[in-house]
Design a protein around this motif. Sequence first.
Motif, mmCIF file in Angstrom:
data_model
loop_
_atom_site.group_PDB
_atom_site.id
_atom_site.type_symbol
_atom_site.label_atom_id
_atom_site.label_comp_id
_atom_site.label_asym_id
_atom_site.label_seq_id
_atom_site.Cartn_x
_atom_site.Cartn_y
_atom_site.Cartn_z
ATOM 1 N N VAL A 136 29.380 62.966 17.076
ATOM 2 C CA VAL A 136 28.184 63.297 17.845
ATOM 3 C C VAL A 136 28.047 62.277 18.963
ATOM 4 C CG1 VAL A 136 25.694 63.642 17.824
ATOM 5 C CG2 VAL A 136 27.035 64.213 15.794
ATOM 6 N N ALA A 137 27.912 62.758 20.189
ATOM 7 C CA ALA A 137 27.725 61.908 21.372
ATOM 8 C C ALA A 137 26.292 62.061 21.852
ATOM 9 C CB ALA A 137 28.702 62.309 22.475
ATOM 10 N N THR A 138 25.604 60.927 22.083
ATOM 11 C CA THR A 138 24.172 60.946 22.392
ATOM 12 C C THR A 138 23.875 60.143 23.646
ATOM 13 O OG1 THR A 138 23.674 61.076 20.020
ATOM 14 C CG2 THR A 138 21.867 60.444 21.486
ATOM 15 N N TYR A 139 22.966 60.694 24.464
ATOM 16 C CA TYR A 139 22.452 59.965 25.626
ATOM 17 C C TYR A 139 20.939 60.172 25.700
ATOM 18 C CZ TYR A 139 20.977 58.797 30.298
ATOM 19 O OH TYR A 139 20.287 58.255 31.350
ATOM 20 N N GLY A 140 20.209 59.128 26.076
ATOM 21 C CA GLY A 140 18.781 59.233 26.326
ATOM 22 C C GLY A 140 17.960 58.900 25.094
ATOM 23 N N SER A 141 16.659 59.150 25.207
ATOM 24 C CA SER A 141 15.745 58.886 24.103
ATOM 25 C C SER A 141 14.532 59.792 24.219
ATOM 26 C CB SER A 141 15.297 57.421 24.115
ATOM 27 O OG SER A 141 14.622 57.120 25.321
ATOM 28 N N GLY A 142 13.870 59.996 23.105
ATOM 29 C CA GLY A 142 12.656 60.797 23.102
ATOM 30 C C GLY A 142 12.920 62.285 23.081
ATOM 31 N N LYS A 143 11.830 63.017 23.184
ATOM 32 C CA LYS A 143 11.862 64.471 23.123
ATOM 33 C C LYS A 143 11.858 65.071 24.519
ATOM 34 C CE LYS A 143 11.436 65.468 18.631
ATOM 35 N NZ LYS A 143 12.232 66.460 17.907
ATOM 36 N N PRO A 144 12.378 66.305 24.647
ATOM 37 C CA PRO A 144 13.046 67.086 23.614
ATOM 38 C C PRO A 144 14.480 66.624 23.398
ATOM 39 C CG PRO A 144 13.062 68.317 25.651
ATOM 40 C CD PRO A 144 12.282 67.056 25.926
ATOM 41 N N VAL A 145 15.051 67.039 22.281
ATOM 42 C CA VAL A 145 16.446 66.726 21.969
ATOM 43 C C VAL A 145 17.249 68.017 22.121
ATOM 44 C CG1 VAL A 145 18.044 65.744 20.302
ATOM 45 C CG2 VAL A 145 15.650 64.978 20.344
ATOM 46 N N ILE A 146 18.138 68.029 23.085
ATOM 47 C CA ILE A 146 18.909 69.222 23.441
ATOM 48 C C ILE A 146 20.346 69.051 22.951
ATOM 49 C CG2 ILE A 146 19.591 70.777 25.300
ATOM 50 C CD1 ILE A 146 16.550 70.436 24.978
ATOM 51 N N GLY A 147 20.832 69.987 22.153
ATOM 52 C CA GLY A 147 22.188 69.893 21.613
ATOM 53 C C GLY A 147 23.125 70.942 22.174
ATOM 54 N N PHE A 148 24.355 70.517 22.433
ATOM 55 C CA PHE A 148 25.421 71.422 22.875
ATOM 56 C C PHE A 148 26.549 71.361 21.857
ATOM 57 C CE2 PHE A 148 23.137 70.134 26.671
ATOM 58 C CZ PHE A 148 22.925 71.335 27.315
ATOM 59 N N LEU A 149 26.995 72.521 21.398
ATOM 60 C CA LEU A 149 28.015 72.595 20.355
ATOM 61 C C LEU A 149 29.377 72.842 20.987
ATOM 62 C CD1 LEU A 149 26.138 74.955 17.839
ATOM 63 C CD2 LEU A 149 25.864 72.486 18.172
ATOM 64 N N GLY A 150 30.330 71.977 20.671
ATOM 65 C CA GLY A 150 31.681 72.115 21.213
ATOM 66 C C GLY A 150 32.707 72.277 20.106
ATOM 67 N N GLU A 151 33.670 73.144 20.323
ATOM 68 C CA GLU A 151 34.772 73.348 19.378
ATOM 69 C C GLU A 151 36.085 73.035 20.065
ATOM 70 O OE1 GLU A 151 34.407 77.376 17.964
ATOM 71 O OE2 GLU A 151 32.279 77.124 17.499
ATOM 72 N N PHE A 152 37.130 72.770 19.263
ATOM 73 C CA PHE A 152 38.417 72.401 19.863
ATOM 74 C C PHE A 152 39.592 72.676 18.932
ATOM 75 C CE2 PHE A 152 35.646 68.827 18.714
ATOM 76 C CZ PHE A 152 36.258 68.381 17.540
ATOM 77 N N ASP A 153 39.394 73.467 17.868
ATOM 78 C CA ASP A 153 40.501 73.764 16.970
ATOM 79 C C ASP A 153 41.277 74.983 17.451
ATOM 80 O OD1 ASP A 153 38.188 75.256 16.334
ATOM 81 O OD2 ASP A 153 38.966 75.732 14.348
ATOM 82 N N ALA A 154 42.569 74.993 17.121
ATOM 83 C CA ALA A 154 43.473 76.069 17.525
ATOM 84 C C ALA A 154 43.841 76.926 16.314
ATOM 85 C CB ALA A 154 44.727 75.484 18.166
ATOM 86 N N LEU A 155 44.710 77.883 16.543
ATOM 87 C CA LEU A 155 45.146 78.814 15.494
ATOM 88 C C LEU A 155 46.650 78.735 15.312
ATOM 89 C CD1 LEU A 155 42.936 81.671 16.799
ATOM 90 C CD2 LEU A 155 42.916 81.016 14.390
ATOM 91 N N SER A 156 47.087 78.831 14.082
ATOM 92 C CA SER A 156 48.514 78.883 13.798
ATOM 93 C C SER A 156 49.069 80.246 14.196
ATOM 94 C CB SER A 156 48.750 78.632 12.312
ATOM 95 O OG SER A 156 50.128 78.727 12.003
ATOM 96 N N GLY A 157 50.298 80.261 14.682
ATOM 97 C CA GLY A 157 50.964 81.516 15.017
ATOM 98 C C GLY A 157 50.663 82.047 16.391
ATOM 99 N N LEU A 158 49.893 81.298 17.205
ATOM 100 C CA LEU A 158 49.528 81.794 18.527
ATOM 101 C C LEU A 158 49.993 80.868 19.651
ATOM 102 C CD1 LEU A 158 46.014 83.343 17.866
ATOM 103 C CD2 LEU A 158 48.131 84.527 18.400
ATOM 104 N N GLY A 159 51.065 80.125 19.401
ATOM 105 C CA GLY A 159 51.664 79.338 20.473
ATOM 106 C C GLY A 159 52.191 80.263 21.564
ATOM 107 N N GLN A 160 51.812 80.006 22.802
ATOM 108 C CA GLN A 160 52.175 80.878 23.921
ATOM 109 C C GLN A 160 52.125 80.069 25.213
ATOM 110 O OE1 GLN A 160 53.080 84.053 24.728
ATOM 111 N NE2 GLN A 160 52.657 83.836 26.912
ATOM 112 N N LYS A 161 53.127 80.255 26.076
ATOM 113 C CA LYS A 161 53.117 79.585 27.379
ATOM 114 C C LYS A 161 51.945 80.108 28.204
ATOM 115 C CE LYS A 161 58.094 78.745 27.665
ATOM 116 N NZ LYS A 161 59.348 79.020 28.429
ATOM 117 N N PRO A 162 51.219 79.216 28.886
ATOM 118 C CA PRO A 162 50.064 79.662 29.659
ATOM 119 C C PRO A 162 50.465 80.359 30.951
ATOM 120 C CG PRO A 162 50.397 77.311 29.968
ATOM 121 C CD PRO A 162 51.392 77.749 28.932
#
Length: 476
Positions: A63-89
């Motif tokens: 969890v990365a945090t900046y600032g203090s007080g309210k409101p507290v705004i969250g952004f959800l990030g993902e970064f996992d890949a899938l097996s079997g889907l290797g492909q040249k871009p």
Amino acid sequence: MKAFIEDYLKENNAYFESVSEYIFNHPETRFEEYKSAAFLAEACENQGFTVEHNVANIDTAFVATYGSGKPVIGFLGEFDALSGLGQKPNEVSYQPTENDNGHGCGHNLLGAGSFAAACAVKKYLEKNDLPGTVKFYGCPGEEGGSGKTFMVREGVFEGLDIALTWHPSPSNSIMSLSSLANYQVYFRFKGTASHAANSPHLGRSALDAVELMNMGVNYLREHVIEDARIHYAVTNTGGTSPNVVQANAEVLYLIRAPKLDEVDSIYKRICKIAEGAALMTETDVSIDFDKACSNYVPNRELEEVLHEKFVETGVEPYTEEEKSFAENIWNTLTDGEKSSFVNVMKGFGYVGDEKEFEGKYLSDSISPYQASEQVLKGSTDVGDVSWVVPTAQLTSATSVLGTTLHSWQMTSQGLTTIAHKGMFRAAQSMALTGLEMVTNPQRLERVQQEFQAFRKKNNYFNPIPQHIKPSKFKKD
């Protein structure tokens, strides 16, 4: 505010694209995203966030945090890949890579886009000396791991006022549908090995038990609710020697339904079928719960704000080169994929029909917003976040019409200019929504009131038992 966010993202366009590229080029499966998580966490620190590592006792969650007080705004990030889907871009034909893993669900874009939104909000708060806290959540293991559900179980999202996220797809729309809750469970059978010809009567086949269980579950399918889904994979056949009675075999089940209590009811029936298969074969069965997630609960007030900001952001025109590339990708799709492309988009909240896309291969408009009571025939661990924090999601067009998730075409498009345009479109829309909550407390209050009214009528319990730990992807 819009001009500030737009300018900030344009000025830092190359930087955030490089984040997406790094994650794409280091595809890692669930709970093994060591390089991607470390890279993103360091990027957060370089941008002035304070980073907490190893949250929820998961190596690749932070969890990365900046600032203090309210409101507290969250952004959800993902970064996992899938097996079997290797492909040249950037290719218009199937060209698998030596690394079998690939970002066939666009999580390189998802993580980088949410990170960009968090950075933009941070910069605005900093520039204007405004109170408030922005958090970026590094969420691993969405693909088959329910990483966020584990994080919710450990209280990682406590104190958030809202959570925002997005997903790449061929559509520009608010993801207004609920989703399917699920359980993922291993059924492991143990029998007795024996010579399959000389002494078959002395053997007790664990593989027979797996096959009988699967047959029993197939008969069960007629007698469950229509929206339920039951999938399985035989993860251990007991070996490759047909002349040996297999003493060990294993099958992994994924059970889905609109509500957790419906999933649980089907799960208990499947457990009885497994026990019956063990009785018939004189084997033993052990049932090992792997993971689960709840259905997604949309917050309509927050969705309306997100849609408003999405429309304000708009869709940047596509170049002739992008349109040509899109047509070439379209031509790789099956007839079924082409004919059902609108239905796929409707699963992401799109409202309309195919008429606006005549002669086009890319979505160049924002779908109208319409709160839907329908259920997306898929699952997401964002569901558990939505039970503890008011949550909204959008989907931004990063791929050609008809592109299905978890396909080589989706992977191939993951670094295109089309994809990165969609990523920045999502980042700007989410950033403006977060800032609206900071600068307009009345709207935030309405969001909170809706959430509290829902929770008063609906109790939440985390579906993953306390003793269960996240499981890494098992290759054959």
